[in-house]
Scaffold this motif. Sequence first.
Motif, mmCIF file in Angstrom:
data_model
loop_
_atom_site.group_PDB
_atom_site.id
_atom_site.type_symbol
_atom_site.label_atom_id
_atom_site.label_comp_id
_atom_site.label_asym_id
_atom_site.label_seq_id
_atom_site.Cartn_x
_atom_site.Cartn_y
_atom_site.Cartn_z
ATOM 1 N N GLY A 1 1.443 -0.865 0.063
ATOM 2 C CA GLY A 1 0.025 0.129 -0.055
ATOM 3 C C GLY A 1 1.338 1.220 -0.036
ATOM 4 O O GLY A 1 1.648 0.898 -0.304
ATOM 5 N N PHE A 2 -0.038 2.056 0.076
ATOM 6 C CA PHE A 2 0.383 4.290 0.263
ATOM 7 C C PHE A 2 1.274 4.415 1.786
ATOM 8 O O PHE A 2 0.746 3.961 2.771
ATOM 9 C CB PHE A 2 -0.383 4.907 -0.742
ATOM 10 C CG PHE A 2 -0.152 6.473 -0.483
ATOM 11 C CD1 PHE A 2 0.865 6.823 -1.325
ATOM 12 C CD2 PHE A 2 -0.442 6.903 1.495
ATOM 13 C CE1 PHE A 2 1.554 8.009 -0.644
ATOM 14 C CE2 PHE A 2 0.100 8.114 0.726
ATOM 15 C CZ PHE A 2 0.912 8.904 0.375
ATOM 16 N N PHE B 1 4.131 2.725 1.229
ATOM 17 C CA PHE B 1 5.321 1.466 1.476
ATOM 18 C C PHE B 1 6.563 1.266 1.066
ATOM 19 O O PHE B 1 6.534 1.402 -0.309
ATOM 20 C CB PHE B 1 4.499 0.767 2.431
ATOM 21 C CG PHE B 1 3.371 1.304 3.440
ATOM 22 C CD1 PHE B 1 4.054 1.633 3.954
ATOM 23 C CD2 PHE B 1 1.783 0.410 3.212
ATOM 24 C CE1 PHE B 1 2.856 3.158 5.063
ATOM 25 C CE2 PHE B 1 1.233 0.815 4.276
ATOM 26 C CZ PHE B 1 1.047 2.248 4.509
ATOM 27 N N SER C 1 -4.707 -2.155 0.662
ATOM 28 C CA SER C 1 -5.461 -0.834 0.610
ATOM 29 C C SER C 1 -4.609 -0.137 -1.031
ATOM 30 O O SER C 1 -4.987 -0.744 -2.085
ATOM 31 C CB SER C 1 -4.097 -0.215 1.275
ATOM 32 O OG SER C 1 -4.572 0.964 1.582
ATOM 33 N N MET C 2 -4.045 0.501 -1.502
ATOM 34 C CA MET C 2 -3.561 1.126 -2.584
ATOM 35 C C MET C 2 -3.514 -0.142 -3.699
ATOM 36 O O MET C 2 -3.556 -0.117 -4.754
ATOM 37 C CB MET C 2 -2.110 2.093 -2.365
ATOM 38 C CG MET C 2 -2.074 2.779 -3.500
ATOM 39 S SD MET C 2 -1.002 3.916 -4.421
ATOM 40 C CE MET C 2 0.485 3.036 -3.528
ATOM 41 N N TYR D 1 -6.031 -1.220 -4.879
ATOM 42 C CA TYR D 1 -6.242 -0.559 -5.829
ATOM 43 C C TYR D 1 -5.693 -1.208 -7.264
ATOM 44 O O TYR D 1 -6.543 -0.673 -8.582
ATOM 45 C CB TYR D 1 -5.795 1.407 -5.966
ATOM 46 C CG TYR D 1 -6.605 1.319 -3.888
ATOM 47 C CD1 TYR D 1 -7.967 0.844 -3.593
ATOM 48 C CD2 TYR D 1 -5.713 3.074 -3.933
ATOM 49 C CE1 TYR D 1 -7.799 1.835 -2.810
ATOM 50 C CE2 TYR D 1 -6.878 3.439 -2.757
ATOM 51 C CZ TYR D 1 -8.238 3.238 -2.081
ATOM 52 O OH TYR D 1 -8.261 3.627 -0.920
ATOM 53 N N ARG E 1 -6.162 15.500 -0.682
ATOM 54 C CA ARG E 1 -5.055 14.740 -1.540
ATOM 55 C C ARG E 1 -3.846 15.676 -2.113
ATOM 56 O O ARG E 1 -2.673 15.406 -2.532
ATOM 57 C CB ARG E 1 -5.172 13.507 -2.434
ATOM 58 C CG ARG E 1 -5.774 11.940 -1.813
ATOM 59 C CD ARG E 1 -6.002 10.793 -3.054
ATOM 60 N NE ARG E 1 -6.651 9.410 -1.567
ATOM 61 C CZ ARG E 1 -6.415 8.597 -1.490
ATOM 62 N NH1 ARG E 1 -5.325 8.643 -0.200
ATOM 63 N NH2 ARG E 1 -7.398 7.647 -1.215
ATOM 64 N N MET F 1 -3.930 8.109 -6.870
ATOM 65 C CA MET F 1 -5.271 8.094 -6.003
ATOM 66 C C MET F 1 -6.371 8.522 -6.342
ATOM 67 O O MET F 1 -7.506 8.009 -6.403
ATOM 68 C CB MET F 1 -4.742 7.562 -4.729
ATOM 69 C CG MET F 1 -4.335 6.010 -4.388
ATOM 70 S SD MET F 1 -4.092 5.370 -2.623
ATOM 71 C CE MET F 1 -2.309 6.523 -2.312
ATOM 72 N N ILE G 1 -8.397 3.205 9.305
ATOM 73 C CA ILE G 1 -8.573 3.442 7.612
ATOM 74 C C ILE G 1 -9.404 3.577 6.834
ATOM 75 O O ILE G 1 -10.779 3.657 5.923
ATOM 76 C CB ILE G 1 -7.515 3.322 6.634
ATOM 77 C CG1 ILE G 1 -6.350 4.057 7.702
ATOM 78 C CG2 ILE G 1 -7.401 3.859 5.521
ATOM 79 C CD1 ILE G 1 -5.029 4.162 7.057
ATOM 80 N N HIS H 1 -4.621 -1.054 9.740
ATOM 81 C CA HIS H 1 -4.897 -1.033 8.419
ATOM 82 C C HIS H 1 -3.510 -1.760 8.452
ATOM 83 O O HIS H 1 -3.489 -2.335 7.203
ATOM 84 C CB HIS H 1 -4.119 -0.420 8.098
ATOM 85 C CG HIS H 1 -4.510 0.229 6.664
ATOM 86 N ND1 HIS H 1 -5.593 0.314 5.823
ATOM 87 C CD2 HIS H 1 -3.721 0.911 5.684
ATOM 88 C CE1 HIS H 1 -5.811 0.546 4.951
ATOM 89 N NE2 HIS H 1 -4.917 1.104 4.342
HETATM 90 C C1 MLT Z 1 -2.991 2.883 1.615
HETATM 91 O O1 MLT Z 1 -2.387 2.373 2.517
HETATM 92 O O2 MLT Z 1 -2.147 2.603 1.313
HETATM 93 C C2 MLT Z 1 -3.680 4.059 1.905
HETATM 94 O O3 MLT Z 1 -4.235 4.479 3.267
HETATM 95 C C3 MLT Z 1 -4.572 3.994 0.821
HETATM 96 C C4 MLT Z 1 -5.381 5.311 0.833
HETATM 97 O O4 MLT Z 1 -5.197 6.116 1.076
HETATM 98 O O5 MLT Z 1 -6.510 5.178 -0.042
#
Ligand code: MLT
Length: 261
Positions: free
Chosen positions: A23-24, A26, A89-90, A93, A127, A184, A211, A237
């Motif tokens: 995710g974001f 990381f 998470s991301m 996506y 964002r 995002m 989150i 999360h």
């Molecule tokens: C993530 O952990 O990748 C983020 O929380 C995703 C998001 O900000 O929507």
Amino acid sequence: MTDTVPLHATVRGTGLPVVLIHGFPFDHTIWDAQIEALSHVCRVIAVDLRGHGQSPVTDGVYTMDLLAADIAARLDDLGVVRAVWIGQSMGGYVTMAALRTLPARVQAVGLVATHPHPDPPEKQQQRLANADHVLTAGADALVEGMLNALFAPSLDRGADPVRHVAAIIRRTAVQGIAGALRGMAGRPDSVPALRAAQVPAVIIAGADDQIVPVDTVRRMSDLLPDAAFHAIAGAGHMVMLEQPATTTAALREFVMQIAAG
Ligand code: MLT
């Protein structure tokens, strides 16, 4: 043609290709426990997304479709046509972007602490403002606020997962952070892609995720024809770091089912 970059990836094990997507904001090391355990039952490909970890950093907007295309290019390099895509998470996506734009590359999906909905307008604005801010203020500006939200409230702030994640965020390039935030902000609704998906799925939520609430994650399983859902107690999360054994067991069971056909 999409302008992909060569992603850094840790590749371990043999057999069914399984991509792990962080995710974001990381990098692949959030999956260290899962890389070790899953590499005994499949071929793990744990990527660093563009602008994160050891992968190339570019300017511009990192659309989820572009991040998925980077992964497909990395799979091409490895001679892999179809893989199991598992994203947190991301990373989720990005997995849903692959279902939308590269369905032939997706054999099954794991969606961890994520959801299919686009950002509402106020979240998009936030964002975009954060992207501008981080480019001047540095990644440190994000760390404290993020750490408070990323983990279950019961987890001690001095615990190893918290320190690990703080270190990753601090070393992530600001262009990478800004690119991902902008990407995002513009991501489309993935509900239709999930409804159309004809692939097996495992869906994992942290029961104490601040989150992406557990019920939001749970509702995603209703969109898929063949989904197993796990709510993991004592996790927020960063479920793969907070409860590594339980998270790994759920993923391992799923991967072994897919590998068995
Ligand atoms: C993530 O952990 O990748 C983020 O929380 C995703 C998001 O900000 O929507």
